[in-house]
Design a protein around this motif. Structure first.
Motif, PDB file in Angstrom:
ATOM      1  N   ARG A   1       0.833  -1.200   0.000  1.00  0.00           N
ATOM      2  CA  ARG A   1       0.000   0.000   0.000  1.00  0.00           C
ATOM      3  C   ARG A   1       0.874   1.259   0.000  1.00  0.00           C
ATOM      4  O   ARG A   1       0.659   2.193  -0.773  1.00  0.00           O
ATOM      5  N   ILE A   2       1.877   1.305   0.877  1.00  0.00           N
ATOM      6  CA  ILE A   2       2.740   2.481   0.944  1.00  0.00           C
ATOM      7  C   ILE A   2       3.594   2.585  -0.317  1.00  0.00           C
ATOM      8  O   ILE A   2       3.729   3.669  -0.904  1.00  0.00           O
ATOM      9  N   PHE A   3       4.119   1.454  -0.757  1.00  0.00           N
ATOM     10  CA  PHE A   3       4.922   1.443  -1.987  1.00  0.00           C
ATOM     11  C   PHE A   3       4.137   2.058  -3.144  1.00  0.00           C
ATOM     12  O   PHE A   3       4.648   2.895  -3.893  1.00  0.00           O
ATOM     13  N   GLU A   4       2.881   1.661  -3.253  1.00  0.00           N
ATOM     14  CA  GLU A   4       2.066   2.141  -4.384  1.00  0.00           C
ATOM     15  C   GLU A   4       1.749   3.636  -4.280  1.00  0.00           C
ATOM     16  O   GLU A   4       1.526   4.289  -5.296  1.00  0.00           O
ATOM     17  N   GLY A   5       1.766   4.173  -3.066  1.00  0.00           N
ATOM     18  CA  GLY A   5       1.548   5.599  -2.880  1.00  0.00           C
ATOM     19  C   GLY A   5       2.654   6.466  -3.485  1.00  0.00           C
ATOM     20  O   GLY A   5       2.515   7.685  -3.570  1.00  0.00           O
ATOM     21  N   PHE A   6       3.752   5.816  -3.869  1.00  0.00           N
ATOM     22  CA  PHE A   6       4.886   6.549  -4.452  1.00  0.00           C
ATOM     23  C   PHE A   6       4.986   6.336  -5.962  1.00  0.00           C
ATOM     24  O   PHE A   6       5.916   6.835  -6.588  1.00  0.00           O
ATOM     25  N   LEU A   7       4.071   5.577  -6.520  1.00  0.00           N
ATOM     26  CA  LEU A   7       4.123   5.314  -7.964  1.00  0.00           C
ATOM     27  C   LEU A   7       3.408   6.442  -8.707  1.00  0.00           C
ATOM     28  O   LEU A   7       2.378   6.938  -8.247  1.00  0.00           O
ATOM     29  N   GLY A   8       3.959   6.832  -9.828  1.00  0.00           N
ATOM     30  CA  GLY A   8       3.331   7.887 -10.632  1.00  0.00           C
ATOM     31  C   GLY A   8       4.234   8.249 -11.782  1.00  0.00           C
ATOM     32  O   GLY A   8       5.364   7.754 -11.876  1.00  0.00           O
ATOM     33  N   ASP A   9       3.756   9.098 -12.649  1.00  0.00           N
ATOM     34  CA  ASP A   9       4.600   9.584 -13.739  1.00  0.00           C
ATOM     35  C   ASP A   9       5.698  10.453 -13.151  1.00  0.00           C
ATOM     36  O   ASP A   9       5.494  11.120 -12.125  1.00  0.00           O
ATOM     37  N   TYR A  10       6.862  10.448 -13.810  1.00  0.00           N
ATOM     38  CA  TYR A  10       8.029  11.133 -13.259  1.00  0.00           C
ATOM     39  C   TYR A  10       7.705  12.568 -12.835  1.00  0.00           C
ATOM     40  O   TYR A  10       8.100  13.010 -11.750  1.00  0.00           O
ATOM     41  N   GLY A  11       6.955  13.262 -13.679  1.00  0.00           N
ATOM     42  CA  GLY A  11       6.630  14.667 -13.430  1.00  0.00           C
ATOM     43  C   GLY A  11       5.756  14.897 -12.210  1.00  0.00           C
ATOM     44  O   GLY A  11       5.662  16.015 -11.698  1.00  0.00           O
ATOM     45  N   GLU A  12       5.120  13.854 -11.721  1.00  0.00           N
ATOM     46  CA  GLU A  12       4.283  13.998 -10.513  1.00  0.00           C
ATOM     47  C   GLU A  12       5.118  14.130  -9.241  1.00  0.00           C
ATOM     48  O   GLU A  12       4.573  14.389  -8.170  1.00  0.00           O
ATOM     49  N   THR A  13       6.407  13.908  -9.361  1.00  0.00           N
ATOM     50  CA  THR A  13       7.376  13.959  -8.245  1.00  0.00           C
ATOM     51  C   THR A  13       6.922  13.184  -7.006  1.00  0.00           C
ATOM     52  O   THR A  13       7.047  13.649  -5.882  1.00  0.00           O
TER      53      THR A  13
END
Ligand SMILES: *Cc1c(COP(=O)(O)O)cnc(C)c1O
Length: 436
Positions: free
Chosen positions: A287-299
């Motif tokens: 759950r926490i790991f996935e909270g950091f996933l995103g497109d590069y520009g989303e920082t």
């Protein structure tokens, strides 16, 4: 080139600044210089042997010079000593991560490496904070920690520390900490705080079962499980600092297992590499790991990493240490030794200047007091704890106190014979120092 003991003592006192040490006192006496060791024994430059009664500051597990761990490091050295994890994977760090997830409380599935306990906790705090910021909990910016908490010496880990002697001077540099009421009162007083302020609180950090550096303070049974439930109910991240209690110290691989708890973040260090090399890991959930996933520009990236993160030599040592746990059934063999240690501690409780004896597995604190009936403590500047530990050295035992709490924390590999010698010496030295 061989240096004499006197030369080494002179060079040390001329050039070295020792940790947690009043150097004025240090400079007054020639230091003991360790040259080698084997099993639970340390040997100085004059060939004198000592039982390593605090596992070289709580980290040694299977003993010094364990052939399997020595060999694993040598084998890795023949391949490569270090390569970076920023942009590259390496063999031992990959295999160790898989192994840690397999033995950790169920639900911890991701491993972030660093080098010591303080950084493992800082990473847990930063992950918790950033996770909240990125998942809609932008008001969640504060952390709760316990009275007498110890989570390391870097500024972030000191911020959640609760030991005034160590931490008070740095207050202006620290972020705000919300102190929890003492766990002896159960979970309800903490629940009251959390009910009022849960929208501000990102996480709660605790040392499960036994608070170490705060003076070997046992956590009441059930508190950890209650805390897990409270955190879940209020959407607060639970951070378990298993830096001291992990890797068999409490009789189970991880202290959280005693209460069937899976924290959201778990910090590991000290015993991780068997006590061989600096290595730490912060484990967390999908759950926490996935909270950091995103497109590069989303920082949403976790912008954190140390040069030696995931060092291959240290990870190879850790893998070898975990293999010994499996092959030798270290924890099964530890159970009778924990009982033997408990029996040895009984007579300490009858000493007139021992106020309390706390034990959780292979973690022991013996609290010296001026008056047993009122629990009046000694003036700490009289250094009763330190004097006991200076005396035990003359009888072949190395220990280090926490103020007036005598700490016994031998390597798990200690033999039954050494496990009677160690408390025997400590008992006599406590008597000598406190009853003279
Ligand atoms: C020792 C310790 C730390 C700090 O670890 P270092 O490797 O010394 O930075 C953090 N938490 C606990 C519970 C510890 O005992």
């Amino acid at each position: 080139m061989k240096y004499s003991t006197e030369q080494l003592q002179r060079l040390d006192r001329q050039y070295v600044w020792h940790p947690f040490t009043q150097m004025k006192d240090w400079l007054a006496e020639p230091p003991l210089v360790i040259e080698s060791g084997e099993g639970a024994v340390l040997r100085d430059t004059d060939g004198n042997e000592y039982i390593d009664g605090v596992s070289s500051l709580w980290c040694n597990v299977h003993g010094h010079r364990r052939p399997e761990i020595d060999q694993a490091i040598r084998g890795q050295l023949d391949r490569i000593a270090h390569s970076t994890m920023l942009g590259l994977a390496n063999v031992p760090a990959t295999l160790l991560a898989e192994k840690l997830v397999r033995i950790a409380p169920e639900g911890l599935t991701r491993v972030f490496y660093s080098d010591d306990g303080s950084t493992a906790n800082e990473i847990a705090l930063k992950l918790a904070y950033q996770y909240c910021q990125q998942t809609g909990g932008t008001g969640k910016t504060k952390f709760i920690s316990l009275p007498e908490a110890y989570h390391g010496d870097t500024i972030g880990s000191v911020s959640v520390g609760g030991i005034d002697l160590f931490h008070a001077v740095y207050r202006p540099l620290l972020f705000e900490r919300i102190p929890a009421p003492p766990p002896t009162g159960g979970i309800e007083p903490l629940r009251e705080i959390v009910e009022q302020r849960d929208s501000e609180i990102a996480g709660i950090i605790v040392e499960p079962l036994m608070q170490g550096a705060g003076g070997m303070i046992e956590m009441p049974k059930g508190y950890l499980a209650d805390l897990r439930e409270l955190c879940t109910q209020h959407d607060i991240l639970m951070i378990a600092d298993e830096v001291a209690v992990g890797f068999g110290r409490t009789g189970r691989m991880f202290a959280c297992e005693h209460e069937n708890v899976t924290p959201d973040l778990m910090a590991l260090a000290k015993g991780l590499s068997g006590g061989y090399l600096p290595l730490a890991a912060t484990l967390t959930t999908e759950r926490i790991f996935e909270g950091f996933l995103g497109d590069y520009g989303e920082t949403k990236t976790f912008f954190h990493g140390h040069t030696y993160t995931g060092n291959p030599l240290a990870c190879a040592a850790a893998l070898a240490s975990l293999e010994i746990f499996e092959r030798e059934r270290t924890l099964e063999k530890l159970a009778p030794k924990i009982n033997l240690l408990a029996q040895q501690l009984e007579r300490f409780k009858r000493l007139p200047h021992v106020g309390e004896v706390s034990q959780c597995g292979f973690m022991v604190g013996i609290r010296l007091v001026r008056d047993k009936t009122t629990m009046e403590h000694y003036d700490w500047t009289e250094r009763h704890g330190a004097r006991v530990c200076e005396l035990t050295r003359r009888h072949g035992v190395i220990i280090r106190p926490l103020g007036d709490v005598i700490v016994l924390m031998p390597p798990l590999c200690i033999t039954a014979e050494q496990l009677t010698t160690l408390p025997g010496v400590v008992y006599r030295c406590i008597k000598e120092v406190t009853e003279q």
